[in-house]
Design a protein around this motif. Structure first.
Motif, PDB file in Angstrom:
ATOM      1  N   ALA A   1     140.812  -0.158  56.542  1.00 23.66           N
ATOM      2  CA  ALA A   1     140.307   1.132  57.016  1.00 23.66           C
ATOM      3  C   ALA A   1     141.235   1.778  58.042  1.00 23.66           C
ATOM      4  CB  ALA A   1     138.923   0.960  57.607  1.00 23.66           C
TER       5      ALA A   1
ATOM      6  N   PHE B   1     144.831  -5.551  50.786  1.00 21.54           N
ATOM      7  CA  PHE B   1     143.454  -5.207  50.438  1.00 21.54           C
ATOM      8  C   PHE B   1     142.484  -5.903  51.378  1.00 21.54           C
ATOM      9  CE2 PHE B   1     144.073  -9.207  48.361  1.00 21.54           C
ATOM     10  CZ  PHE B   1     142.830  -9.810  48.327  1.00 21.54           C
TER      11      PHE B   1
ATOM     12  N   ALA C   1     137.918  -1.668  41.776  1.00 16.68           N
ATOM     13  CA  ALA C   1     138.294  -0.845  42.936  1.00 16.68           C
ATOM     14  C   ALA C   1     138.847  -1.787  44.001  1.00 16.68           C
ATOM     15  CB  ALA C   1     137.089  -0.087  43.476  1.00 16.68           C
TER      16      ALA C   1
ATOM     17  N   SER D   1     138.966  -5.853  50.135  1.00 18.70           N
ATOM     18  CA  SER D   1     138.032  -6.368  49.144  1.00 18.70           C
ATOM     19  C   SER D   1     138.364  -5.801  47.779  1.00 18.70           C
ATOM     20  CB  SER D   1     136.586  -6.026  49.526  1.00 18.70           C
ATOM     21  OG  SER D   1     136.388  -4.625  49.492  1.00 18.70           O
TER      22      SER D   1
ATOM     23  N   GLU E   1     139.826  -2.081  47.703  1.00 14.84           N
ATOM     24  CA  GLU E   1     139.598  -1.395  48.969  1.00 14.84           C
ATOM     25  C   GLU E   1     140.653  -1.820  49.976  1.00 14.84           C
ATOM     26  OE1 GLU E   1     135.506  -1.695  50.138  1.00 14.84           O
ATOM     27  OE2 GLU E   1     134.821  -1.223  48.117  1.00 14.84           O
ATOM     28  N   ARG E   2     141.307  -0.815  50.538  1.00 16.52           N
ATOM     29  CA  ARG E   2     142.402  -1.028  51.483  1.00 16.52           C
ATOM     30  C   ARG E   2     141.859  -1.114  52.908  1.00 16.52           C
ATOM     31  NH1 ARG E   2     145.751  -2.517  47.709  1.00 16.52           N
ATOM     32  NH2 ARG E   2     145.725  -1.051  46.019  1.00 16.52           N
TER      33      ARG E   2
END
Length: 123
Positions: A105, A84, A100, A86, A102-103
């Motif tokens: 990009a 991750f 959530a 975040s 966030e992976r």
């Protein structure tokens, strides 16, 4: 081979519990590069049994991913990596907590690494 990720995302409580734990935080911080459980235990100065418990909790929370390194001798190695960038906790319209994860990009090259291992093993 990577452990499958849950399609509906991690449970809020699993993520919050993993992030509040000081040992889990040390493990997350140590994962700049993929590491084995033994390497993490040594790096974080934590017993191996505790390291495995924390890695299971972090995996369940979708914060750490497992990758299996295939070896010619048949002894495969599992490495763990931070999965991750975040974590965002928010309040829904129904006043429930939502999380959530966030992976990264950019693609992490897992498929490419897997094929590299397969090619190496079949030479």
């Amino acid at each position: 081979m990577a452990r499958p990720r849950r399609r509906d995302g991690p449970e809020v409580q699993a993520v919050l519990a993993a992030l509040e734990d000081a040992t889990s935080q040390r493990i997350i911080a140590a994962l700049d590069d993929p590491m084995t459980a033994s390497e993490l235990a040594e790096s974080c100065d934590v017993p191996l049994s505790t390291t495995y418990r924390k890695l299971d909790a972090l995996s369940d929370a979708s914060l750490v991913a497992e990758e299996t390194e295939l070896r010619r001798d048949g002894h495969h190695t599992t490495r763990y990596r931070r999965d991750f960038e975040s974590v965002v906790v928010s309040l829904t319209d129904d006043n429930d907590l939502s999380v959530a994860v966030e992976r990264p990009a950019t693609p992490d090259g897992r498929l490419e690494r897997m094929w590299d291992e397969v090619r190496r093993e079949t030479r």
